[in-house]
Scaffold this motif. Structure first.
Motif, PDB file in Angstrom:
ATOM      1  N   THR A  23      18.275  94.465 -25.566  1.00 53.96           N
ATOM      2  CA  THR A  23      18.343  93.844 -24.698  1.00 53.96           C
ATOM      3  C   THR A  23      18.861  94.341 -22.996  1.00 53.96           C
ATOM      4  OG1 THR A  23      18.798  91.972 -26.127  1.00 53.96           O
ATOM      5  CG2 THR A  23      19.408  91.445 -23.684  1.00 53.96           C
ATOM      6  N   LEU A  24      19.779  95.402 -23.161  1.00 49.14           N
ATOM      7  CA  LEU A  24      20.235  96.179 -22.090  1.00 49.14           C
ATOM      8  C   LEU A  24      18.994  97.156 -21.811  1.00 49.14           C
ATOM      9  CD1 LEU A  24      22.041  96.873 -19.916  1.00 49.14           C
ATOM     10  CD2 LEU A  24      23.372  98.415 -21.407  1.00 49.14           C
ATOM     11  N   ASN A  25      18.380  97.675 -22.693  1.00 48.67           N
ATOM     12  CA  ASN A  25      17.297  98.722 -22.135  1.00 48.67           C
ATOM     13  C   ASN A  25      16.181  97.909 -21.421  1.00 48.67           C
ATOM     14  OD1 ASN A  25      18.142 101.223 -22.842  1.00 48.67           O
ATOM     15  ND2 ASN A  25      17.837 100.933 -24.940  1.00 48.67           N
ATOM     16  N   HIS A  26      15.851  96.513 -21.762  1.00 48.29           N
ATOM     17  CA  HIS A  26      14.909  95.770 -21.341  1.00 48.29           C
ATOM     18  C   HIS A  26      15.321  95.035 -19.900  1.00 48.29           C
ATOM     19  CE1 HIS A  26      11.660  92.909 -21.073  1.00 48.29           C
ATOM     20  NE2 HIS A  26      12.400  91.863 -20.976  1.00 48.29           N
ATOM     21  N   LEU A  27      16.361  94.578 -19.909  1.00 43.52           N
ATOM     22  CA  LEU A  27      16.943  94.087 -18.626  1.00 43.52           C
ATOM     23  C   LEU A  27      17.528  94.991 -17.557  1.00 43.52           C
ATOM     24  CD1 LEU A  27      18.541  90.670 -20.128  1.00 43.52           C
ATOM     25  CD2 LEU A  27      16.385  90.960 -19.149  1.00 43.52           C
ATOM     26  N   GLY A  28      17.944  96.054 -18.096  1.00 48.74           N
ATOM     27  CA  GLY A  28      18.515  97.061 -17.139  1.00 48.74           C
ATOM     28  C   GLY A  28      17.581  97.969 -16.556  1.00 48.74           C
ATOM     29  N   LYS A  29      16.266  97.871 -16.663  1.00 45.69           N
ATOM     30  CA  LYS A  29      15.271  98.285 -15.858  1.00 45.69           C
ATOM     31  C   LYS A  29      15.402  99.913 -15.424  1.00 45.69           C
ATOM     32  CE  LYS A  29      13.394  93.732 -14.530  1.00 45.69           C
ATOM     33  NZ  LYS A  29      12.809  93.650 -15.971  1.00 45.69           N
ATOM     34  N   GLY A  30      16.045 100.791 -16.372  1.00 42.30           N
ATOM     35  CA  GLY A  30      16.298 102.136 -15.888  1.00 42.30           C
ATOM     36  C   GLY A  30      17.650 102.547 -15.604  1.00 42.30           C
ATOM     37  N   ARG A  31      18.159 101.424 -14.853  1.00 36.65           N
ATOM     38  CA  ARG A  31      19.609 101.394 -14.340  1.00 36.65           C
ATOM     39  C   ARG A  31      20.585 102.125 -15.458  1.00 36.65           C
ATOM     40  NH1 ARG A  31      23.338  96.804 -12.621  1.00 36.65           N
ATOM     41  NH2 ARG A  31      25.161  98.374 -11.618  1.00 36.65           N
ATOM     42  N   PHE A  32      20.377 101.487 -16.668  1.00 39.12           N
ATOM     43  CA  PHE A  32      21.128 101.474 -17.869  1.00 39.12           C
ATOM     44  C   PHE A  32      20.397 102.408 -19.069  1.00 39.12           C
ATOM     45  CE2 PHE A  32      23.569  98.520 -15.712  1.00 39.12           C
ATOM     46  CZ  PHE A  32      24.710  98.535 -15.850  1.00 39.12           C
ATOM     47  N   VAL A  33      20.925 103.288 -19.804  1.00 40.17           N
ATOM     48  CA  VAL A  33      20.209 103.690 -21.022  1.00 40.17           C
ATOM     49  C   VAL A  33      20.975 103.180 -22.240  1.00 40.17           C
ATOM     50  CG1 VAL A  33      19.615 105.549 -22.386  1.00 40.17           C
ATOM     51  CG2 VAL A  33      18.870 105.707 -19.972  1.00 40.17           C
ATOM     52  N   ALA A  34      20.606 102.555 -23.096  1.00 41.51           N
ATOM     53  CA  ALA A  34      21.376 101.949 -23.938  1.00 41.51           C
ATOM     54  C   ALA A  34      20.917 102.594 -25.478  1.00 41.51           C
ATOM     55  CB  ALA A  34      21.146 100.442 -24.196  1.00 41.51           C
ATOM     56  N   LEU A  35      22.029 102.731 -26.303  1.00 41.18           N
ATOM     57  CA  LEU A  35      21.830 103.163 -27.725  1.00 41.18           C
ATOM     58  C   LEU A  35      22.568 102.338 -28.496  1.00 41.18           C
ATOM     59  CD1 LEU A  35      22.636 106.817 -26.178  1.00 41.18           C
ATOM     60  CD2 LEU A  35      20.397 105.979 -26.750  1.00 41.18           C
ATOM     61  N   SER A  36      22.148 102.641 -29.727  1.00 39.03           N
ATOM     62  CA  SER A  36      23.281 101.835 -30.766  1.00 39.03           C
ATOM     63  C   SER A  36      23.377 102.952 -32.024  1.00 39.03           C
ATOM     64  CB  SER A  36      22.528 100.392 -31.276  1.00 39.03           C
ATOM     65  OG  SER A  36      21.295 100.812 -32.031  1.00 39.03           O
TER      66      SER A  36
END
Length: 172
Positions: A23-36
């Protein structure tokens, strides 16, 4: 801090942390990089989590259940924020990760523990994703690039109290 690197951590890394990462990778549009990652990864992503993400129009390619060991030590990728999503209210142990990043806790019941019909399980995943999406939207509204670590921690802790219904978990 661009992009802001966020690690979502839980125990199994099959549902909540995966939903959060995607969800963060999709909505963050490059401003965030999410990992899990997980402290005891199941080794596979829960199929209901993949179904929920795909149904919400979010990419599912490349999602995998992995150990948090990938995020410790000298070879680990740098992180800005680590967010645990385990459910302390259900006595679920939350992993502890050490490093030079802001830590917060966004507890959430595990939809993978839901029982009953497939429709009931899907409803649990939908509800968990609604809470996660609300929290991610609040994160996206933060000026993370300009907040001090102390300010960022305080703001993230506040986001952890948000539920999917507009209230807070303390009120729920």
């Amino acid at each position: 801090m661009h992009p802001c690197r966020v690690l979502f951590i839980c125990t199994g890394n099959s549902a909540r942390s995966i939903l959060s990462e995607a969800t963060l990778n999709h909505l963050g549009k490059g401003r965030f990089v999410a990992l899990s990652a997980g402290s005891k990864p199941t080794g596979q992503v829960n199929p209901y989590a993949l179904e929920q993400l795909a149904g919400a129009g979010m990419p599912i390619d490349g999602l995998s259940s992995k150990s948090w060991d990938e995020f410790v030590g000298e070879q680990a990728p740098p992180l800005d924020i680590a967010i645990t999503v385990c459910d302390a209210a259900a006595s679920e142990p939350c992993p502890v990760l050490f490093g030079d990043f802001v830590r917060t806790h966004w507890g959430l019941p595990d939809p993978a523990a839901a029982e009953g019909s497939p429709a009931a399980i899907r409803a649990a995943f939908h509800q968990a994703h609604a809470v996660i999406t609300r929290r991610i939207m609040a994160l996206l509204n933060l000026p993370v690039e300009t907040l001090s670590p102390k300010e960022l921690k305080s703001a993230l802790d506040g986001i952890g109290a948000l539920t999917g219904d507009g209230g807070s978990e303390a009120a729920a």
